[in-house]
Design an enzyme around this catalytic site. Structure first.
Site, PDB file in Angstrom:
ATOM      1  N   LYS A 211     -38.888  15.443   3.536  1.00 47.35           N
ATOM      2  CA  LYS A 211     -38.899  14.824   4.702  1.00 47.35           C
ATOM      3  C   LYS A 211     -40.238  13.884   5.045  1.00 47.35           C
ATOM      4  O   LYS A 211     -40.739  13.760   6.040  1.00 47.35           O
ATOM      5  CB  LYS A 211     -38.936  15.939   5.842  1.00 47.35           C
ATOM      6  CG  LYS A 211     -37.506  16.480   5.896  1.00 47.35           C
ATOM      7  CD  LYS A 211     -37.511  17.507   7.142  1.00 47.35           C
ATOM      8  CE  LYS A 211     -36.146  18.204   7.233  1.00 47.35           C
ATOM      9  NZ  LYS A 211     -35.802  19.217   8.083  1.00 47.35           N
TER      10      LYS A 211
ATOM     11  N   ARG B  42     -35.076  29.199  14.744  1.00 48.74           N
ATOM     12  CA  ARG B  42     -34.071  28.150  14.624  1.00 48.74           C
ATOM     13  C   ARG B  42     -32.512  28.823  14.669  1.00 48.74           C
ATOM     14  O   ARG B  42     -32.395  30.076  14.290  1.00 48.74           O
ATOM     15  CB  ARG B  42     -33.950  27.550  13.299  1.00 48.74           C
ATOM     16  CG  ARG B  42     -35.168  26.713  13.055  1.00 48.74           C
ATOM     17  CD  ARG B  42     -35.507  25.626  14.063  1.00 48.74           C
ATOM     18  NE  ARG B  42     -34.465  24.663  13.986  1.00 48.74           N
ATOM     19  CZ  ARG B  42     -34.442  23.430  12.943  1.00 48.74           C
ATOM     20  NH1 ARG B  42     -35.421  23.444  12.117  1.00 48.74           N
ATOM     21  NH2 ARG B  42     -33.705  22.758  12.949  1.00 48.74           N
TER      22      ARG B  42
ATOM     23  N   PRO C 299     -35.451  15.007  11.690  1.00 50.58           N
ATOM     24  CA  PRO C 299     -34.373  14.308  10.980  1.00 50.58           C
ATOM     25  C   PRO C 299     -34.194  15.279   9.590  1.00 50.58           C
ATOM     26  O   PRO C 299     -35.175  15.606   9.024  1.00 50.58           O
ATOM     27  CB  PRO C 299     -34.892  13.013  10.717  1.00 50.58           C
ATOM     28  CG  PRO C 299     -35.958  12.590  11.814  1.00 50.58           C
ATOM     29  CD  PRO C 299     -36.468  14.132  12.208  1.00 50.58           C
ATOM     30  N   GLU C 300     -32.966  15.065   8.949  1.00 51.08           N
ATOM     31  CA  GLU C 300     -32.734  15.732   7.680  1.00 51.08           C
ATOM     32  C   GLU C 300     -33.283  14.740   6.786  1.00 51.08           C
ATOM     33  O   GLU C 300     -33.253  13.543   7.072  1.00 51.08           O
ATOM     34  CB  GLU C 300     -31.311  15.791   7.598  1.00 51.08           C
ATOM     35  CG  GLU C 300     -30.550  17.014   8.860  1.00 51.08           C
ATOM     36  CD  GLU C 300     -30.346  18.349   8.556  1.00 51.08           C
ATOM     37  OE1 GLU C 300     -30.386  18.623   7.182  1.00 51.08           O
ATOM     38  OE2 GLU C 300     -30.249  19.137   9.248  1.00 51.08           O
TER      39      GLU C 300
END
Length: 264
Positions: free
Chosen positions: A50, A254, A2-3
Site C-alpha cells: 500500500k 476490523r 484502498p487495497e
C-alpha cells in the site's frame, strides 16, 4: 483504505501518462514543498503493497500512503477543487492527491527502510512466498489476523483477506502454524489471481462463474466497493455455496466475514 491493487493501478497510470516529460508540480493546499520537483520529470512510480513511491529526474523520492481517506485522482487540468496536497500536471491531465496519511520526501535509505518493513506483495514479481510461509508457519496468530499484517501480506486488505480464505475453505481462526504448506501456497496463488484481476479490471470480483448473478439468477451486488463477492459485507445473508448465513465478528478493530458452513 484502498487495497493493494489500487496502488498498483495508480503507479501504472502515472508511469503511462506522466513519466518522461516535464511536469508542472505544485501543492495548492500548501502543506507540501513542491518547489524541489516542479518542472522536473517523473522517472518512476512504483507500488509496494500500500506504499507508493515517486522518483523524479533529480533523484528526489516522494513517498505517498493514502491511509483511510486519501485519494489520488486523474482529472482534467482545469478541474481544481478540494484540499490538494500534491498536484502533477501533464498537458490537459492532472494527478491530484487529497487527504493522504503521508506525502513526504524520503531518502533512498529511508525508502529502503520502509521496504524492509513491508511484507510480500502478491502483485510484485520479486515477492517471496517461501519466505512468507516460513513466518506464517512460525506464528500462533490466526491466519485471518496474519493476512491483515502489512509486514507479512503487503497490499492485502479486508476484502481480499475474507474472500481468499472463503474460496479456499480456510477458517480465518486457524493458527498460522497449523496451515499446511500446500494450503498456504494455494491461498497465495489465489491472492495473486484475485489481485491481478483487480489490477487489470479496476474492481474486485471474487465469485466463480457458477456463482455470478447471471448463473444464479440473483440481483447484482450493490456496494461502494463494487464487484461480486462471497462473504465481504454479506453478514446474515445466505452463503452462495451452502446457504449458511454469513457471519461477522470484530477482530483487531476490523470486521471479519466468513461462512461457518464452508470454513468450519
Amino acid at each position: 483504505m484502498p487495497e493493494g491493487h489500487v496502488i498498483h493501478r495508480l503507479a501504472a497510470h502515472l508511469n503511462e501518462r506522466f513519466r518522461g516529460g516535464p511536469l508542472a508540480i505544485s501543492s495548492p493546499q500548501g502543506r507540501f514543498d513542491a518547489t524541489l520537483i516542479d518542472a522536473s520529470s517523473l522517472a518512476l512510480a512504483e507500488a509496494h503493497g500500500k506504499h507508493l513511491f515517486l522518483t523524479f529526474s533529480g533523484g528526489e523520492i516522494v513517498y505517498i500512503h493514502l491511509g483511510l481517506i486519501g485519494s489520488l485522482r486523474f482529472e482534467p487540468a482545469e478541474d481544481v477543487w478540494g484540499q490538494i496536497r500534491l498536484r502533477l500536471v501533464a498537458g490537459e491531465t492532472a494527478a491530484n492527491l487529497r487527504g493522504p496519511q503521508f506525502c513526504r520526501y524520503v531518502s533512498p535509505a529511508e525508502m529502503q527502510g520502509i521496504l524492509d518493513r513491508t511484507g510480500e506483495d502478491p502483485l510484485r514479481e520479486d515477492a517471496s512466498p517461501d519466505a512468507l510461509f516460513s513466518r506464517v508457519q512460525a506464528s500462533t496468530r490466526a491466519i485471518g489476523s496474519l493476512m491483515m499484517d502489512q509486514k507479512l501480506f503487503a497490499g492485502v486488505g479486508n476484502i481480499y483477506r475474507a474472500e481468499a480464505l472463503f474460496r479456499q475453505g480456510v477458517s480465518p481462526f486457524l493458527p498460522g502454524r497449523e496451515l499446511s504448506r500446500e494450503e498456504f501456497f494455494v491461498l497465495w496463488d489465489d491472492l495473486v489471481l484475485l489481485m491481478r484481476y483487480g489490477f487489470e479490471h479496476g474492481r474486485i470480483d471474487t465469485v466463480r462463474e457458477q456463482h455470478t448473478p447471471e448463473a444464479m439468477g440473483r440481483p447484482p451486488r450493490k456496494d461502494d466497493h463494487g464487484g461480486e463477492v462471497y462473504v465481504y459485507r454479506r453478514a446474515g445473508e445466505p452463503c452462495f455455496v451452502c446457504g449458511t448465513p454469513v457471519a461477522v465478528r470484530k477482530v483487531e478493530g476490523r470486521n471479519l466475514f466468513w461462512c461457518p458452513g464452508c470454513q468450519g
